[in-house]
Design a protein around this motif. Structure first.
Motif: not given
Length: 438
Positions: A59, A63, A120
């Motif tokens: 992730t 991001a 993130v």
């Protein structure tokens, strides 16, 4: 003298900022492999927990383009320095908070949810950091732009060295129970100390003279890149893609493969640490070479050599030469593709949208680093490692084609609005007066 002093401060700030950002970002990568599956996903089967842990790792890469666009937009409107203070602060605070997170047995699903959220934020921060840090050096430089801009890229492997050492040292100084209980938090909590040092240096750097002199700022830098330079953006992604695929192959997939073949985990980690330290020298050296011979020849040579090297990489590891395999790959060949990218990306876009364009191109290419290990793991599962060198070679061919479609940028001026056209069209001409038409 003032210009020289500011250049040195800008380069030092970019290098230190990159070290801190990637210390935090890559510390998470190591922890996701040896800790997080046990403390944040303990309710899952061990294998499933490991997959979930690596999923949170991915992730961060997903991001990064968001961070590039977000901070690139305001960096093109408000200035490079302001955004770099924000990206460093965001990364340091997010990493510090990871060190304070309660674990699954304490708060249940809120623990992994908090971990994903902070990961993130890490991805957004590192996505915004790179473009601004590169431009702080490149736009302060009046010559040898490849050398000075490369210190940002050199900070990434140095951050990897520090993060690996921090976690392995902490692990070695205590029992496994103590390490899993609280010891793993120490390297993350140290992020706050690094943040203080980094901000002290960064706040002493002035805004770049190129940005201060710019008089034609657009209110929508992303639209400017997508509308006026889509070809440049696509070629930029293609030029950098193989470098990122090779990077994750050497530092992530090969680590797991080496352990699978029976090589001790510490031996593999030591090999990564040694090769990463050597890569700092390789990145700076090849980037300086690109100032003399051009970005294209160095990148092209690296892509061709990496395509060939992929076919001897796994045999070297199979025969126990993991240190040689990683040092040759990560410290000698890979920097030829990766080092010049810092200057090259900054030379492809005009001042008013340079932060956005360079960040977006670099971070979208960087998705290759996040996705390649998953692709190669699936390929290994179904067809063994024999097909992986061909896939790596295919990415290198893509880089060769895209690099050939780009014309030399090393003599491009970073002032004026014709930079993008000169970077992708005819050979660069000597710098023009600011504001002159192409």
């Amino acid at each position: 003298m003032a210009t020289t002093t500011q250049l040195r401060r800008a380069v030092a700030s970019s290098f230190l900022g990159s070290v801190i950002e990637y210390y935090d970002f890559l510390l998470y990568a190591t922890a996701s492999a040896i800790v997080f599956n046990k403390v944040f996903f303990s309710s899952l089967d061990p294998l499933v927990g490991t997959i979930a842990s690596f999923g949170t790792f991915a992730t961060g890469y997903l991001a990064r383009p968001l961070g590039g666009v977000l901070f690139g937009h305001f960096g093109d409107l408000l200035g490079r320095k302001r955004m770099l203070v924000l990206t460093m602060s965001l990364m340091g605070v997010a990493s510090f908070l990871i060190g304070l997170l309660p674990i699954y047995t304490q708060v249940g699903w809120l623990a992994p949810a908090g971990l994903v959220l902070l990961r993130v934020l890490q991805g957004v921060a590192v996505g915004g950091e790179w473009g601004g840090a590169v431009l702080m050096s490149a736009e302060h430089a009046t010559s040898r732009r490849g050398l000075w801009a490369s210190f940002t890229n050199a900070g990434a492997p140095f951050g990897m060295v520090l993060s690996t050492l921090a976690l392995s040292t902490t692990s070695a100084l205590m029992s496994e129970q103590a390490f899993l209980s609280w010891g793993w938090r120490v390297p993350f909590l140290l992020s706050l100390v690094l943040l203080g040092v980094g901000l002290f240096v960064r706040l002493k750097v002035e805004e770049t003279p190129v940005f201060q002199a710019e008089r034609k700022r657009t209110s929508a830098p992303l639209l400017d890149v997508l509308r006026n330079h889509p070809r440049t953006l696509l070629l930029a992604i293609g030029v950098g893609l193989a470098a990122f695929v090779a990077q994750s192959t050497l530092t992530t997939f090969l680590l797991a493969y080496g352990v699978q073949t029976g090589i001790g985990r510490q031996t593999v980690l030591n090999a990564v640490t040694i090769s990463s330290a050597c890569a700092v020298i390789g990145i700076i050296g090849w980037s300086a070479t690109s100032d003399r011979f051009g970005r294209r020849p160095v990148v092209l040579a690296g892509a061709v050599l990496m395509a060939a090297y992929g076919f001897v990489l796994f045999p070297l590891v199979d025969n126990g030469f993991v240190v040689i395999a990683l040092v040759l790959g990560q410290a000698a060949i890979h920097p030829m593709m990766y080092g010049p990218l810092a200057a090259l990306y900054s030379e492809l876009f005009r001042t008013g949208s340079r932060y956005t364009g360079a960040s977006l191109g670099y971070q979208l290419a960087g998705l290759g680093a996040g996705l390649a290990p998953l692709l190669f793991a699936q390929v290994q599962r179904t067809a063994g490692t024999g097909a992986i060198p061909f896939i790596l070679a295919a990415f290198c061919v893509l880089t060769v084609v895209c690099t050939l479609l780009l014309h030399e940028t090393s003599r491009t001026s970073l002032t004026g609005d014709g930079d993008a056209e000169r970077g992708t069209g005819q050979l660069a001409t000597p710098p023009r007066a600011h504001g002159a038409e192409a």
